[in-house]
Motif scaffolding. Structure first.
Motif, PDB file in Angstrom:
ATOM      1  N   GLN A 122       0.832  -1.207   0.000  1.00 15.12           N
ATOM      2  CA  GLN A 122       0.000   0.000   0.000  1.00 15.12           C
ATOM      3  C   GLN A 122       0.864   1.254   0.000  1.00 15.12           C
ATOM      4  OE1 GLN A 122      -3.688   0.142  -0.017  1.00 15.12           O
ATOM      5  NE2 GLN A 122      -2.854   2.076  -0.806  1.00 15.12           N
ATOM      6  N   ASP A 126       0.673   4.106  -2.954  1.00 10.93           N
ATOM      7  CA  ASP A 126       0.394   5.517  -2.666  1.00 10.93           C
ATOM      8  C   ASP A 126       1.557   6.406  -3.073  1.00 10.93           C
ATOM      9  OD1 ASP A 126      -2.235   5.501  -1.614  1.00 10.93           O
ATOM     10  OD2 ASP A 126      -1.497   4.726   0.295  1.00 10.93           O
ATOM     11  N   ILE A 129       1.545   6.939  -6.885  1.00 13.69           N
ATOM     12  CA  ILE A 129       0.488   7.852  -7.324  1.00 13.69           C
ATOM     13  C   ILE A 129       0.797   9.276  -6.883  1.00 13.69           C
ATOM     14  CG2 ILE A 129      -1.954   8.454  -6.994  1.00 13.69           C
ATOM     15  CD1 ILE A 129      -2.625   5.521  -7.151  1.00 13.69           C
ATOM     16  N   ASP A 130       1.407   9.447  -5.705  1.00 15.77           N
ATOM     17  CA  ASP A 130       1.814  10.785  -5.274  1.00 15.77           C
ATOM     18  C   ASP A 130       2.706  11.456  -6.317  1.00 15.77           C
ATOM     19  OD1 ASP A 130       0.452  10.546  -2.890  1.00 15.77           O
ATOM     20  OD2 ASP A 130       2.221  10.001  -1.699  1.00 15.77           O
ATOM     21  N   ALA A 133      -0.033  12.388  -9.302  1.00 19.93           N
ATOM     22  CA  ALA A 133      -1.425  12.769  -9.055  1.00 19.93           C
ATOM     23  C   ALA A 133      -1.683  14.243  -9.342  1.00 19.93           C
ATOM     24  CB  ALA A 133      -1.813  12.445  -7.609  1.00 19.93           C
ATOM     25  N   GLN A 284     -16.251   0.486  -8.240  1.00 23.81           N
ATOM     26  CA  GLN A 284     -15.979   1.746  -7.549  1.00 23.81           C
ATOM     27  C   GLN A 284     -17.027   2.015  -6.455  1.00 23.81           C
ATOM     28  OE1 GLN A 284     -15.031   4.456 -10.624  1.00 23.81           O
ATOM     29  NE2 GLN A 284     -13.506   5.532  -9.402  1.00 23.81           N
ATOM     30  N   THR A 389      -6.458   1.357  -5.073  1.00 25.94           N
ATOM     31  CA  THR A 389      -5.822   2.657  -4.884  1.00 25.94           C
ATOM     32  C   THR A 389      -6.080   3.567  -6.080  1.00 25.94           C
ATOM     33  OG1 THR A 389      -4.107   1.556  -3.570  1.00 25.94           O
ATOM     34  CG2 THR A 389      -3.662   3.806  -4.261  1.00 25.94           C
ATOM     35  N   THR A 392      -9.781   4.783  -6.002  1.00 31.26           N
ATOM     36  CA  THR A 392     -10.121   5.710  -4.924  1.00 31.26           C
ATOM     37  C   THR A 392      -9.315   7.000  -4.990  1.00 31.26           C
ATOM     38  OG1 THR A 392      -8.593   4.500  -3.460  1.00 31.26           O
ATOM     39  CG2 THR A 392     -10.908   3.907  -3.353  1.00 31.26           C
ATOM     40  N   ARG A 393      -8.039   6.913  -5.381  1.00 27.93           N
ATOM     41  CA  ARG A 393      -7.207   8.118  -5.456  1.00 27.93           C
ATOM     42  C   ARG A 393      -7.467   8.935  -6.722  1.00 27.93           C
ATOM     43  NH1 ARG A 393      -2.102   8.224  -2.886  1.00 27.93           N
ATOM     44  NH2 ARG A 393      -2.019  10.293  -3.870  1.00 27.93           N
ATOM     45  N   LEU A 394      -7.791   8.234  -7.826  1.00 24.75           N
ATOM     46  CA  LEU A 394      -8.032   8.903  -9.121  1.00 24.75           C
ATOM     47  C   LEU A 394      -9.409   8.497  -9.629  1.00 24.75           C
ATOM     48  CD1 LEU A 394      -4.571   8.061 -10.779  1.00 24.75           C
ATOM     49  CD2 LEU A 394      -5.137  10.073  -9.400  1.00 24.75           C
ATOM     50  N   GLY A 427      -5.031  16.028  -8.447  1.00 28.35           N
ATOM     51  CA  GLY A 427      -5.360  16.040  -7.023  1.00 28.35           C
ATOM     52  C   GLY A 427      -4.100  15.843  -6.206  1.00 28.35           C
ATOM     53  N   ARG A 428      -4.285  15.369  -4.994  1.00 27.89           N
ATOM     54  CA  ARG A 428      -3.133  15.152  -4.112  1.00 27.89           C
ATOM     55  C   ARG A 428      -2.844  13.663  -4.002  1.00 27.89           C
ATOM     56  NH1 ARG A 428      -4.113  17.179   1.393  1.00 27.89           N
ATOM     57  NH2 ARG A 428      -6.298  16.729   1.002  1.00 27.89           N
TER      58      ARG A 428
END
Length: 428
Positions: A122, A126, A129-130, A133, A284, A389, A392-394, A427-428
């Motif tokens: 995980q 993350d 993606i950071d 993103a 989703q 991930t 949910t993140r994108l 996004g973040r």
């Protein structure tokens, strides 16, 4: 494609092999064909025949049984694998050596060990993606699906963090990624130097040196979470008779098989979701509600629908046998087409339909029998983590190319995209 066998192994075939496999299942389920290398082999395309072949001990993994042994080297699907010291590993040996070596590494892939590794996977997902993103665009192969499993398997093996970018370089060369491999943050705009053979040689030399260094520093007793290379060394030093070449070959195959299949699982699975929006929305919604069950079921369907391994690695008949009504002679190579078997209408209802809620789903995506993929639990963890991930993140990410313009990597064994460009709200 009504009367004549389809044309195989072209770039068009690589983009969508499923119509050709459907023809073969119906008209020539065990089909002898000439491969691009010039070698003739049998392709097994029906589910029942595939299960039989994968479990048949008369079909050896050892290339020495090939009728043309001079051409048998390097026939495991591993780029650049030509030298004998790399050949003794789980993909091309039979019992009792296979049993002995598999037992040594099976402890690294127990459900408990994989569960303990989940936070690290995980963290990797993350962190990757950071890195993109905030940009609004990304190539999910180069920037996500590729680095996630390579860093994960390096951690599992015990490759020091400061050396893992070198492995990323070498692995990129082995997969023939565009530009020679994924971008190297230490050399902006450049991929790894050299060719496939050189990358394999460098990886092999590094592993041999790492094994030597770890043996010199090995503590008397194993500590919690001991890395896999240390465990292999400990086994070889305590009566398991694992030679240094076997240890290096084992580490190499675990590295290779432990990342490319997962690159393809994440890439192919994400592409399938992007091109089936109703199924993607279904998954989703369940994630937003905190229900992870559909993710587990959905990943199995993605493995069946367009899995990471198109054909199981090579097998060779050790005696005369009959498969799907065809007589196979001793020494004949046999390739079990997992991608075809997993869309067999005799086994799966509506096999060409992606249904993330499919329950009766005993697919062959990770094989069957004694050579069933040892790392499947880790690959499933990485696949589920990666998809959850991303979704949910994108949440609004979309394909940033015409699906017809995407290119698939060539090769018999693996099936995977070269690139997967997407766009999304930064996004973040």
């Amino acid at each position: 494609m009504h009367d004549q066998p389809p044309t195989l192994f072209t770039w068009e075939f690589a983009s969508d092999p499923y119509p050709a496999y459907a023809w073969l299942r119906e008209h020539a389920p065990v089909h002898r064909t000439r491969l691009p290398s010039g070698v003739e082999a049998w392709l097994v395309t029906r589910y029942a025949d595939a299960r039989q072949a994968l479990a048949d001990q008369r079909l050896s993994k050892n290339p020495a049984h090939h009728a043309e042994p001079a051409h048998a080297k390097g026939r495991t699907g591993i780029p650049g694998e030509r030298k004998a010291e790399l050949m003794t590993h789980l993909l091309n040996i039979d019992p009792p050596d296979h049993t002995r070596l598999r037992r040594l590494v099976s402890k690294a892939f127990t459900p408990r060990r994989v569960a303990e590794f989940a936070p690290r996977v995980q963290e990797l997902a993350d962190g990757l993606i950071d890195g993109f993103a905030g940009r609004g665009t990304a190539d999910l192969i180069h920037e996500f699906a590729f680095p996630l499993p390579i860093y994960a398997i390096c951690d599992l093996l015990g490759v020091p963090r400061e050396d893992q970018d070198d492995f990323r370089d070498w692995a990129g060369m082995m997969l023939h990624l565009p530009g020679g491999g994924p971008p190297d943050p230490r050399r902006p705009g450049k991929g790894p130097r050299g060719g496939v053979a050189r990358s394999v040689k460098m990886m092999r030399a590094y592993l041999a040196d790492l094994i030597h260094r770890k043996r010199e520093a090995l503590p008397a007793e194993p500590g919690p979470g001991e890395d896999l290379i240390s465990a292999l060394i400990r086994a070889s030093d305590h009566g398991e008779h694992l030679t240094e070449n076997e240890a290096a070959a084992m580490a190499f195959i675990l590295l290779f098989a432990g990342f490319e299949t997962t690159v393809n699982l994440i890439g192919n699975g994400t592409f399938a979701l992007l091109t089936h929006p109703e199924q993607r929305d279904r998954l989703q919604r369940s994630l937003a509600e905190g229900d992870g069950g559909p993710l587990e079921t959905g990943l199995e369907e993605l493995l069946r629908y367009d899995g990471p391994v198109e054909m199981a690695t090579w097998r060779y008949a050790t005696e005369p046998l009959t498969l799907g009504g065809q007589d196979i002679a001793p020494g004949d190579p046999v390739l079990v087409v997992l991608a075809a078997a997993d869309r067999d209408p005799e086994r799966f209802d509506d096999p060409d339909v992606l249904d993330l809620g499919r329950r009766d789903n005993q697919h062959l995506g990770y094989g069957h029998g004694i050579h069933y993929c040892l790392g499947a639990p880790l690959a499933r963890l990485e696949g589920q983590t990666a998809l959850a991930t991303l979704l949910t993140r994108l949440p609004d990410f979309q394909l940033d190319a015409d699906p017809a313009d995407l290119r698939w990597r060539g090769g018999l064994i693996m099936r995977g995209l070269r690139t997967l460009p997407v766009r999304f709200t930064p996004g973040r």
